[in-house]
Design an enzyme around this catalytic site. Structure first.
Site, PDB file in Angstrom:
ATOM      1  N   GLU A 578       9.082  44.988   6.370  1.00 13.40           N
ATOM      2  CA  GLU A 578      10.400  44.442   6.054  1.00 13.40           C
ATOM      3  C   GLU A 578      10.394  43.692   4.724  1.00 13.40           C
ATOM      4  OE1 GLU A 578      12.733  45.618   7.647  1.00 13.40           O
ATOM      5  OE2 GLU A 578      11.417  46.409   9.190  1.00 13.40           O
ATOM      6  N   HIS A 581      11.050  45.941   1.794  1.00  7.60           N
ATOM      7  CA  HIS A 581      12.474  46.158   1.526  1.00  7.60           C
ATOM      8  C   HIS A 581      13.091  44.942   0.843  1.00  7.60           C
ATOM      9  CE1 HIS A 581      13.011  49.976   3.502  1.00  7.60           C
ATOM     10  NE2 HIS A 581      12.436  49.527   4.600  1.00  7.60           N
ATOM     11  N   HIS A 709      19.553  54.656  16.519  1.00  8.61           N
ATOM     12  CA  HIS A 709      19.355  55.144  15.152  1.00  8.61           C
ATOM     13  C   HIS A 709      20.475  56.093  14.728  1.00  8.61           C
ATOM     14  CE1 HIS A 709      15.244  53.792  15.900  1.00  8.61           C
ATOM     15  NE2 HIS A 709      14.963  53.970  14.638  1.00  8.61           N
ATOM     16  N   ILE A 710      20.798  57.038  15.579  1.00  7.70           N
ATOM     17  CA  ILE A 710      21.725  58.087  15.157  1.00  7.70           C
ATOM     18  C   ILE A 710      23.151  57.875  15.659  1.00  7.70           C
ATOM     19  CG2 ILE A 710      19.840  59.739  14.974  1.00  7.70           C
ATOM     20  CD1 ILE A 710      20.889  61.120  17.502  1.00  7.70           C
ATOM     21  N   PHE A 711      23.334  56.989  16.616  1.00  6.98           N
ATOM     22  CA  PHE A 711      24.681  56.775  17.134  1.00  6.98           C
ATOM     23  C   PHE A 711      25.259  55.415  16.753  1.00  6.98           C
ATOM     24  CE2 PHE A 711      22.913  59.862  20.283  1.00  6.98           C
ATOM     25  CZ  PHE A 711      23.683  60.941  19.862  1.00  6.98           C
ATOM     26  N   GLY A 713      23.292  53.393  14.013  1.00  5.93           N
ATOM     27  CA  GLY A 713      22.519  52.806  12.935  1.00  5.93           C
ATOM     28  C   GLY A 713      22.460  53.580  11.647  1.00  5.93           C
ATOM     29  N   GLY A 714      23.237  54.624  11.482  1.00  7.90           N
ATOM     30  CA  GLY A 714      23.283  55.301  10.198  1.00  7.90           C
ATOM     31  C   GLY A 714      22.281  56.406   9.975  1.00  7.90           C
ATOM     32  N   TYR A 715      21.492  56.765  10.992  1.00  8.79           N
ATOM     33  CA  TYR A 715      20.481  57.803  10.815  1.00  8.79           C
ATOM     34  C   TYR A 715      20.934  59.181  11.287  1.00  8.79           C
ATOM     35  CZ  TYR A 715      16.665  54.952   9.126  1.00  8.79           C
ATOM     36  OH  TYR A 715      15.860  54.174   8.339  1.00  8.79           O
TER      37      TYR A 715
END
Length: 795
Positions: A578, A581, A709-711, A713-715
């Protein structure tokens, strides 16, 4: 125009992934999560940890944070000043808002967000006042806009920043200090917020002005960063519906509103389902095998739930689905029935009753497909890839090559577990299943490498880890990190605040760090996000810049009694990840606010600095500087360090397949799945699992219902990107290996070059160009293969 990685580099990446086979996707102790760039809805989202480790059950996202345009960057190093010279100001708010701003912390002039005083009652009036002002500003801009930086980009940035800072503070509090009242306020105001986002994103005067800049004779004279701003703004406007006819644009906007609502609902259901599960244990025999740290946490949790006399030794103990509790049971509980109960509860979260996400997923996928069709794409995966380096076909090619190469190794991994558990007299040896693999993997790893992760905790106290991390970045990048507690308001007493100074002693950035798990109010996982971005326009004197501010959030075990937070090695990696980033946000030299910090980097390249920082956890001098017993000060024994290195690729085949399953399901659902068709989402999951799981999932497995992640979080159609970026990070670290990791002067010189390119340029240039500026060449597969044990380690 869409930017693509060169054909040479694309081929190189695919070759790397295909060659890396069984080991390239995993480590036994593994990674966390993080930041991202904006989407077609112009959201800035916190990136989420990859589900790539035995601990990967626990990675969850933060909610989207909206900025208003896709971001890029521009290199320019003006003098840095304290952000208090460029704070958010309510001075530009209209007089009609004065009564609101007088007592509303969201609208007051502040140096740092007033996290300690914002509550749910401020959200509705504060946001409505701000949106009213911004709507007026937008109308004025549309009347006066010209295809020039001062008349287009600068006023646009000022509008966006006000909304980003305020809305970001509100959503951050929802992620770390959730309450029903705050949820309700956000739920009520969010449609109005999204309506403004859409109005801005679909502004034809602004869109036409950007196109005019691109078509002007002055285009060639613009900096790379300004070109990136213009081009990506045009692309994002198109993906945001600006070119649609009125009726189709109205339909598009309804879809965007509903998708925002559904994603929020999905994430809230996961959080609530996680919080809902509690198992109180009074008989210590039921939790035999749990280490002292886990028993202490379980007793502390029980105490917080009304069992005031709970102790680690005598209980009672409360098990939850929060990450530290859940993983302690899965790794260490000898009670197989308990492991089964906890596992089943985990994989069926948010899949029944009021918290059931099944229909939420169906509706999300249906609306994403409709959105793609409106924009002229065949499926939502194509929309997702429009702003990435890869394509759908290249991502699929990568996943299948790795899957076929990893399968045999994963089968062997399972056979090794069976043989080992049989040798230990386990009655379940011939029928190992999901709640056995993590437990027996931990035992096998302890046997094979003589490493007990729990026994290592005393060597990794949080204060010592942070001191070592700060010493490392001082050596690498010439910066000093110092405590600045009290300078900025915080949302919890455990939150620390830090200042970063350059070699001359001048402040260049700030960050918050929230390390501990708080399952009653805080989302799981770990992430980094911006609080304020670096900006020239938003500095008070216009000759310097406003300094960037970041926040880092983790969910590790809190201090228990008089002991500090004692970390697993995986949690150490998480903090390093982290902070990578955060460094890219805080050390940027870009001063175009729309492209500063972590903004504008292609999604499948942005993990470079985070994965790069993880490598230092295996660097001898760094690790030995961190690993000091919290009581005795004794250093980590050399033989343990060597075993940590040896264990780095343990069970890589199995972990590879795990990653591939998630990435493949993601692409299948967003490229081939037909909502309402003959297959259900669970049929797709089971079909993919046939090729990616040695042990088939349980019939009642509802993993998708918590796949945030995919629903949420943008993945969506982007999970593959963790691996796409890994070749870049491995090769970046290899530059330090080539220079000589024991040569301090060479390391510092290489670190300076890394800072001036990867960390400073960010999205201001194409990521391949930035990489070449640092490395002197295009990416090579050799470092990735070597780091994962596929090439003989250089002497």
């Amino acid at each position: 125009m869409r930017r693509k990685i060169t054909s040479v580099a694309t081929t190189l990446l695919i070759v790397v992934f295909a060659m890396a086979t069984i080991i390239s996707l995993a480590r036994s102790f593994r990674r966390p999560l993080c930041y991202s760039s904006s989407t077609t809805s112009k959201h800035l989202k916190s990136r989420i940890c990859p589900l790539s480790s035995p601990s990967s059950f626990l990675c969850l996202p933060t909610s989207p944070r909206t900025t208003l345009l896709r971001q890029s960057r521009s290199p320019s190093p003006p003098t840095a000043v304290d952000p208090r010279r460029a704070s958010f100001s309510s001075a530009t708010l209209p007089s009609s808002m004065s009564t609101v701003s007088d007592d509303n912390p969201l609208l007051k002039n502040f140096e740092f967000p007033p996290f300690d005083s914002i509550d749910a009652s401020h959200v509705r009036p504060g946001m409505r006042a701000l949106l009213k002002k911004l709507d007026s500003d937008l109308k004025e801009l549309e009347k006066t806009v010209e295809p020039s930086w001062p008349k287009l980009v600068e006023p646009l940035e000022k509008m966006m920043d006000r909304l980003t800072v305020v809305w970001g503070a509100v959503n951050h509090l929802k992620a770390v200090k959730d309450t029903p009242e705050l949820r309700s306020a956000i739920e009520e105001i969010q449609p109005e917020k999204v309506e403004f986002d859409l109005k801005l994103g679909q502004s034809k005067p602004i869109y036409n002005a950007f196109k005019a800049i691109r078509e002007s004779p002055d285009w060639d004279g613009l900096s790379d960063a300004r070109k990136r701003i213009v081009e990506s703004s045009i692309k994002e406007a198109v993906l945001g519906g600006v070119s649609l006819e009125d009726s189709k644009r109205e339909e598009f906007n309804k879809i965007e509103q509903e998708l925002t609502k559904l994603s929020r609902k999905f994430e809230e259901n996961v959080l609530d389902a996680t919080k809902k599960f509690e198992k109180l244990i009074t008989d210590k025999k039921e939790i035999e095998g749990l280490p002292a740290t886990a028993l202490g946490l379980a007793a502390q949790t029980a105490s917080s739930k009304g069992h005031e006399k709970a102790t680690a030794e005598n209980g009672p103990w409360m098990i939850t689905l929060d990450a530290p509790s859940f993983m302690s049971v899965m790794q260490h509980a000898k009670n197989r029935a308990l492991r089964e109960e906890i596992y089943r509860a985990y994989v069926t979260r948010a899949s029944s009753g009021e918290l059931d996400n099944t229909q939420v997923i169906e509706q999300i996928l249906k609306l994403r497909l409709e959105k793609a069709k409106l924009l002229g794409y065949n499926n939502y995966a194509e929309v997702s890839m429009a702003t990435k380096m890869a394509t759908v076909s290249k991502a699929e090619e990568l996943l299948e090559k790795l899957r076929s190469a990893s399968w045999s190794a994963a089968v062997q991994d399972m056979e090794d577990l069976r043989q080992f558990s049989k040798s230990q007299g386990a009655p379940e040896a011939n029928e190992l299943t999901h709640w056995d693999t993590t437990f027996w993997s931990e035992r096998l790893r302890e046997s094979k490498y003589e490493i007990n992760e729990e026994e290592l905790r005393p060597y990794f106290s949080l204060p010592k880890v942070m001191d070592g991390l700060f010493s490392l970045v001082k050596m690498l990048f010439g910066i000093a990190v110092e405590p600045a507690d009290g300078l900025a308001p915080v949302w919890n007493a455990d939150v620390r605040f830090y200042r970063i100074k350059d070699s001359s002693g001048k402040p260049i950035s700030y960050f918050y760090f929230d390390p501990y798990s708080r399952p009653a109010e805080k989302r799981g996982g770990a992430w980094m996000d911006e609080v304020v971005a670096r900006s020239r326009i938003l500095s008070d004197d216009k000759t310097s810049v406003r300094l960037p501010i970041a926040h880092m959030v983790c969910n590790q075990m809190p201090p228990v009694g008089d002991k500090p937070s004692l970390m697993t090695f995986h949690e150490v990696e998480t903090v390093f990840h982290e902070f990578g980033h955060a460094l890219q946000h805080m050390l940027t030299r870009q001063d175009e606010g729309l492209v500063a910090g972590i903004r504008g980097i292609e999604w499948d390249a942005v993990e470079l600095p985070s994965q790069f920082m993880e490598n230092w956890c295996y660097h001898r001098d760094t690790l030995m500087g961190i690993a000091k017993h919290y009581e005795t000060g004794e250093g980590l024994p050399e033989e343990i360090y060597q075993k940590l290195l040896a264990a780095r690729t343990f069970r890589a085949g199995s972990l590879s397949l795990r990653q591939l399953k998630f990435a493949t399901v993601d692409l299948e659902l967003h490229s081939k799945y037909i909502p309402g068709g003959s297959e259900s989402i669970y049929d797709v999951d089971r079909r993919v699992s046939e090729k990616t799981q040695v042990i088939p999932p349980l019939p009642e497995d509802r993993f998708l219902c918590s796949f945030s992640h995919i629903f949420a979080g943008g993945y969506a159609a982007g999970y593959y990107s963790y691996k796409w970026a890994e070749v870049l990070s491995a090769d970046a670290f290899s530059a330090f290996e080539d220079a000589g990791l024991h040569d301090d002067k060479a390391v510092r010189e290489t670190g300076h070059r890394f800072r001036e390119t990867i960390l400073a340029l960010g999205g201001g240039k194409d990521p391949l160009t930035v990489f070449v500026e640092f490395r002197g060449r295009e990416p090579s597969p050799e470092p990735l293969l070597r780091h994962n044990g596929l090439l003989q380690t250089a002497a």
